[in-house]
Design an enzyme around this catalytic site. Structure first.
Site, PDB file in Angstrom:
ATOM      1  N   HIS A 130     -11.290   2.653  31.934  1.00 50.53           N
ATOM      2  CA  HIS A 130     -12.657   3.198  31.811  1.00 50.53           C
ATOM      3  C   HIS A 130     -12.716   4.439  30.926  1.00 50.53           C
ATOM      4  O   HIS A 130     -13.802   4.857  30.524  1.00 50.53           O
ATOM      5  CB  HIS A 130     -13.234   3.541  33.183  1.00 50.53           C
ATOM      6  CG  HIS A 130     -13.422   2.364  34.094  1.00 50.53           C
ATOM      7  ND1 HIS A 130     -14.154   1.255  33.717  1.00 50.53           N
ATOM      8  CD2 HIS A 130     -12.966   2.113  35.352  1.00 50.53           C
ATOM      9  CE1 HIS A 130     -14.138   0.373  34.723  1.00 50.53           C
ATOM     10  NE2 HIS A 130     -13.417   0.865  35.707  1.00 50.53           N
TER      11      HIS A 130
ATOM     12  N   ASP B 109      -8.623  -6.651  35.445  1.00 57.76           N
ATOM     13  CA  ASP B 109      -9.199  -5.788  36.481  1.00 57.76           C
ATOM     14  C   ASP B 109     -10.615  -6.309  36.781  1.00 57.76           C
ATOM     15  O   ASP B 109     -11.288  -6.828  35.888  1.00 57.76           O
ATOM     16  CB  ASP B 109      -9.251  -4.350  35.969  1.00 57.76           C
ATOM     17  CG  ASP B 109      -9.653  -3.343  37.046  1.00 57.76           C
ATOM     18  OD1 ASP B 109      -8.761  -2.650  37.560  1.00 57.76           O
ATOM     19  OD2 ASP B 109     -10.865  -3.250  37.344  1.00 57.76           O
TER      20      ASP B 109
ATOM     21  N   HIS C 237     -13.246  -4.782  37.218  1.00 54.85           N
ATOM     22  CA  HIS C 237     -14.259  -4.037  36.469  1.00 54.85           C
ATOM     23  C   HIS C 237     -14.045  -4.221  34.969  1.00 54.85           C
ATOM     24  O   HIS C 237     -12.903  -4.384  34.518  1.00 54.85           O
ATOM     25  CB  HIS C 237     -14.165  -2.546  36.802  1.00 54.85           C
ATOM     26  CG  HIS C 237     -14.302  -2.242  38.262  1.00 54.85           C
ATOM     27  ND1 HIS C 237     -13.203  -2.053  39.084  1.00 54.85           N
ATOM     28  CD2 HIS C 237     -15.399  -2.127  39.051  1.00 54.85           C
ATOM     29  CE1 HIS C 237     -13.630  -1.810  40.319  1.00 54.85           C
ATOM     30  NE2 HIS C 237     -14.956  -1.860  40.329  1.00 54.85           N
TER      31      HIS C 237
ATOM     32  N   ASP D 119      -8.098  -5.529  41.821  1.00 49.97           N
ATOM     33  CA  ASP D 119      -9.271  -5.353  42.659  1.00 49.97           C
ATOM     34  C   ASP D 119     -10.173  -6.595  42.682  1.00 49.97           C
ATOM     35  O   ASP D 119     -11.212  -6.584  43.332  1.00 49.97           O
ATOM     36  CB  ASP D 119     -10.062  -4.090  42.287  1.00 49.97           C
ATOM     37  CG  ASP D 119     -10.074  -3.791  40.807  1.00 49.97           C
ATOM     38  OD1 ASP D 119      -9.700  -4.693  40.012  1.00 49.97           O
ATOM     39  OD2 ASP D 119     -10.468  -2.678  40.421  1.00 49.97           O
TER      40      ASP D 119
HETATM   41 ZN   LIG Z   1     -11.180  -1.883  38.696  1.00 49.81          ZN
END
Ligand SMILES: [Zn+2]
Length: 343
Positions: free
Chosen positions: A124, A160, A162, A247
């Site tokens: 991120h 991931d 996200h 995740d």
């Molecule tokens: Zn994540």
């Protein structure tokens, strides 16, 4: 030869109160990898601090100056999600430096494959800001290091749950670095639509598949077999980097996917097979998110197994289409359509 990074430095980055991105994550992974024989199956690569030159390839000087003035020896928050403690500055520098080191050693031939158990995570983090538990974009720094070490093309696969907004943005206009992500969508951080395919200079080098919540192994493997693997083989990277978050695990407290340990194993096998076919085996897997300890420890154990196996199942030339949920099928079609249109 597999090189792996496991280091105490990553334990000393911790939130003032409770936080899902916690030291126990890397301790659980370390224990699982040691139990799986990592010390016999690979070569320990000491964690090392990233250099200013390495950081400067992907992060802005103003951001680095700000961090140097803020982080060392201090504690606080860089944004509502992203904390720092007294141990954060060395941990963050070691996370980026260690993934870069593995990429450099894989490019030089000292190692064939790399496995990095690092935190804070990175995907991120943008050129000029921390975000979503991430301070430096470890995998982006490693991709730039691989380029500097002679790789003409680098591919990053990000599984991931996200979307890796930072990595995508850093390489948005760079045709030499492909970024391919499968993630829950719509979801944090909001980016990762199928129509995001790269800037004018690099159209098609960004690939996003946004799966609906509730997707599991079949949906993820359909994405790998129908989208990611063919795109990687066409791109022909010189090295493959993996932003390995766990995740999407079915028990993860932060997200809503249903991937099992066997699902992560099958994904890791496919990327090992792609690396064997496309880039002489060169692959580096780096830990990103994953907040259920069994999920992250089991997932990284499967990555170790896939990277050190004598061989993994060959890539199927025309894999049968899996029966998956209609929204997941639509998500795959949306990505393929966006890329067909751009081609
Ligand atoms: Zn994540």
């Amino acid at each position: 030869m597999l090189g792996y990074v496991l280091d105490e430095v990553f334990v000393h980055h911790h939130a003032p109160g409770g936080h899902p991105e916690r030291p126990a994550r890397v301790e659980a992974v370390r224990d699982a990898l040691v139990a799986a024989g990592v010390r016999e199956r690979g070569q320990n690569v000491p964690a090392r601090a990233v250099t200013d030159e390495e950081l400067g390839r992907v992060h802005r000087a103003s951001y680095l100056t700000q961090l140097e003035a803020t982080l060392p020896g201090q504690e606080g928050w860089l944004d509502p999600d992203t904390y720092y403690s007294r141990g954060t500055w060395p941990a963050a520098r070691a996370a980026a430096g260690s993934v870069a080191e593995l990429a450099i050693e894989v490019m030089s031939g000292q190692l064939t494959r790399g496995l990095a158990v690092v935190r804070p995570p990175g995907h991120h983090a943008e050129a000029d800001r921390a975000m979503g538990f991430c301070i430096f974009n470890n995998v982006a720094v490693a991709a730039a290091a691989a380029r500097a070490a002679g790789a003409a093309r680098v591919a990053i696969v990000d599984w991931d749950v996200h979307h890796g907004n930072g990595t995508q943005r850093i390489f948005w206009d760079d045709p030499a670095v492909a970024y391919l992500s499968v993630h829950q969508w719509p979801y944090y951080p909001g980016t990762g639509a199928p129509t995001e395919i790269g800037g004018d200079a690099a159209r098609g080098a960004t690939v996003n598949v946004g799966l609906p919540a509730g997707s599991g192994d079949d949906e993820y493997l359909a994405v790998f077999d129908e989208v990611l693997v063919p795109a990687l083989l066409e791109f022909r990277p010189d090295v493959l980097l993996v932003s390995a978050g766990f995740d999407a695990y079915r028990a993860d407290p932060l997200a809503g996917m249903r991937v099992s340990r066997a699902g992560f194993a099958a994904m890791a096998d496919r990327l090992r097979a792609v690396a064997d076919r496309a880039c002489a085996g060169r692959i580096v897997v780096a830990l990103e998110g994953g907040y259920d300890l069994d999920g992250v420890a089991g997932g990284m154990s499967e990555a170790l197994r896939a990277l050190t196996a004598e061989s993994v199942p060959a890539i199927e030339e025309a894999p049968a289409k899996r029966v998956i949920s209609a929204p997941a099928r639509a998500a795959i079609e949306a990505t393929l359509a966006a890329h067909a249109e751009a081609a």
